[in-house]
Scaffold this active site. Structure first.
Site, mmCIF file in Angstrom:
data_model
loop_
_atom_site.group_PDB
_atom_site.id
_atom_site.type_symbol
_atom_site.label_atom_id
_atom_site.label_comp_id
_atom_site.label_asym_id
_atom_site.label_seq_id
_atom_site.Cartn_x
_atom_site.Cartn_y
_atom_site.Cartn_z
ATOM 1 N N HIS A 130 -6.625 -9.917 3.687
ATOM 2 C CA HIS A 130 -5.465 -10.573 4.318
ATOM 3 C C HIS A 130 -5.916 -11.726 5.213
ATOM 4 O O HIS A 130 -5.247 -12.747 5.300
ATOM 5 C CB HIS A 130 -4.681 -9.571 5.171
ATOM 6 C CG HIS A 130 -3.781 -8.668 4.382
ATOM 7 N ND1 HIS A 130 -2.689 -9.139 3.688
ATOM 8 C CD2 HIS A 130 -3.804 -7.334 4.173
ATOM 9 C CE1 HIS A 130 -2.075 -8.122 3.086
ATOM 10 N NE2 HIS A 130 -2.738 -7.013 3.361
ATOM 11 N N SER A 181 0.819 -1.218 0.000
ATOM 12 C CA SER A 181 0.000 0.000 0.000
ATOM 13 C C SER A 181 0.851 1.265 0.000
ATOM 14 O O SER A 181 0.422 2.293 -0.523
ATOM 15 C CB SER A 181 -0.927 0.029 1.224
ATOM 16 O OG SER A 181 -1.944 -0.920 1.080
ATOM 17 N N ASP A 186 -5.520 0.362 -4.541
ATOM 18 C CA ASP A 186 -4.057 0.382 -4.628
ATOM 19 C C ASP A 186 -3.514 -0.943 -5.159
ATOM 20 O O ASP A 186 -2.472 -0.995 -5.785
ATOM 21 C CB ASP A 186 -3.448 0.724 -3.265
ATOM 22 C CG ASP A 186 -4.095 -0.023 -2.107
ATOM 23 O OD1 ASP A 186 -5.046 -0.803 -2.330
ATOM 24 O OD2 ASP A 186 -3.649 0.176 -0.967
HETATM 25 ZN ZN LIG Z 1 -2.568 -5.051 2.468
#
Ligand SMILES: [Zn+2]
Length: 444
Positions: free
Chosen positions: A280, A92, A318
């Site tokens: 995640h 990121s 992103d």
């Molecule tokens: Zn991440």
């Protein structure tokens, strides 16, 4: 709007320092024949951290009441390459630096080129043209994405230094998010060992300060800058947030109210920070509920653009997180995630060490049926929470390929004045230049 399809894709091989060859693709699609000549006064840039086409598809299936706002308004414009200066798969920090400044950097670096030079960001360029600027996130406001728009550090983990730079950056007018402890000295329960109380410093340099939902809804100070820190750390995930912390849509509403008082216009960055955290964790319910909150925030921006008519909205992630795959069937469908009451981590914390209440907790917390072979698989797993998250995801027709990021291109959506500047396959470094072009200003 007419597009000419270009038959040949132009490519150039870039060799990154870590020896990951990457093909940078030039535009596949010709620009519109009659681009709008109108100039935008405001840009609202919304970043769903970790989102990709798979999230867009899953979320469309998850959502039960109509289309996501970006589909309803037909905002899709193209795809964006996300690789960083040193990796095929970005983090990121590098991705946000590219989106903020048009410069690729190495993973982990914030607001600096790979050789350590400070970059100029959208926030700087907007301020140079008299606009107000704001950053809003559901993580700590010192997290990589907001940080890349207004700070310059070698490592994204330098949260205390990022807080320091945020408060002292004169180009920033509004900061909303979590992370109060990073602004407060340890004597007052904060994390700072340098004795600084950055909340007091912010007030001295002209900031109004708010920290509750009520403050956010009722603030009527005269200050020209506004700092809102609504949690000691990150805001709670949407699944578990409760009434004491604001939603992303509430923060976006008040940020627009505040910034739009400036006659010269504004630049606002809004991040749905925790879509990435759901990815995640391979926690589909976490990811989809964060998507729903992001959808609501985009709706706020679109409503403003529809009445204001001088506003550009751009939405782009992103990077992708988790490598989600969509396996929806009638028996395993993302809409079933509406029955999940908490994140996998919280559900796991309710299970006793001897698993005596396992079945009951799972049935209470997920609304799915759990048979004995599934319970056995869970009990034997090396990482209980991860296995639980993957099993809940499977029951909802969602699979994952990694707990990290992936290198797929991410969709870009745009709406309002200047939206047609975005088309085809773009690079993340193209985004700020196009946003400033829409504003009729240069700087990148
Ligand atoms: Zn991440």
């Amino acid at each position: 709007m007419k597009f000419k399809n270009c038959i040949v894709a132009f490519g150039a091989v870039l060799t990154l320092s870590a020896a990951y060859p990457v093909q940078a693709v030039d535009q596949h699609v010709a620009p519109p024949e009659d681009p709008s000549t109108k100039t935008a006064k405001n840009v609202i840039f919304l970043v769903p951290d970790g989102f990709s086409q798979s999230y867009a598809s899953s979320y469309r299936l998850y959502k039960e009441d109509g289309l996501p706002i970006w589909d309803e308004k037909r905002m899709l414009r193209g795809g964006v390459q996300t690789y960083s200066a040193d990796r095929a798969i970005t983090d990121s920090a590098a991705a946000a630096t590219a989106l903020a400044s048009g410069k690729k950097t190495n993973n982990g670096m914030v607001g600096l080129t790979p050789d350590g030079k400070e970059v100029t960001t959208m926030v700087d360029v907007a301020k140079q043209h008299g606009k107000r600027t704001g950053l809003v996130a559901t993580s700590t406001i010192t997290h990589a994405t907001p940080a890349a728009f207004a700070t310059h550090v070698q490592s994204r983990n330098e949260y205390l230094e990022i807080a320091n730079q945020l408060v002292h950056n004169e180009n920033v007018d509004l900061l909303f998010g979590g992370g109060r402890h990073e602004f407060m000295p340890s004597e007052k329960g904060g994390l700072r060992k340098d004795g600084q109380n950055l909340i007091e410093k912010a007030k001295e340099s002209g900031y109004g300060y708010i920290e509750t939902v009520n403050d956010l809804e009722t603030w009527s100070g005269d200050e020209q800058r506004l700092l809102g820190l609504f949690a000691d750390e990150a805001l709670q995930p949407v699944l578990e947030r409760g009434q004491e912390e604001p939603s992303l849509a509430e923060m976006t509403t008040q940020a627009i109210n505040f910034l739009s008082q400036e006659e010269a216009g504004f630049f606002l960055m809004v991040e749905g920070s925790q879509i990435d955290w759901g990815g995640h964790d391979n926690d589909a319910a976490y990811a989809m509920t964060e998507m729903a909150e992001f959808d609501d925030a985009v709706k706020v921006a679109v409503d403003f653009a529809d009445t204001n008519e001088e506003t550009l909205i751009v939405i782009v992630a992103d990077h992708d997180t988790g490598g989600m795959a969509v396996h929806a069937t009638d028996k395993a469908h993302p809409s079933m995630l509406h029955g999940v009451k908490a994140t996998g981590g919280t559900i796991a914390s309710k299970v006793k060490k001897n698993f005596s209440n396992l079945k009951k907790v799972l049935e209470d917390q997920t609304n799915f049926k759990w048979d004995s072979s599934e319970l056995k698989r869970l009990k034997k797993s090396k990482d209980f929470t991860l296995e639980l998250n993957r099993m809940i995801s499977e029951k909802a027709g969602i699979a994952w390929t990694t707990t990290g990021h992936t290198g797929v291109d991410v969709p870009l959506y745009a709406y309002g004045v200047g939206a047609d500047l975005f088309y085809g396959t773009m690079n993340n470094t193209d985004v700020p230049g196009k946003m400033s072009e829409a504003l009729g200003i240069s700087g990148f």
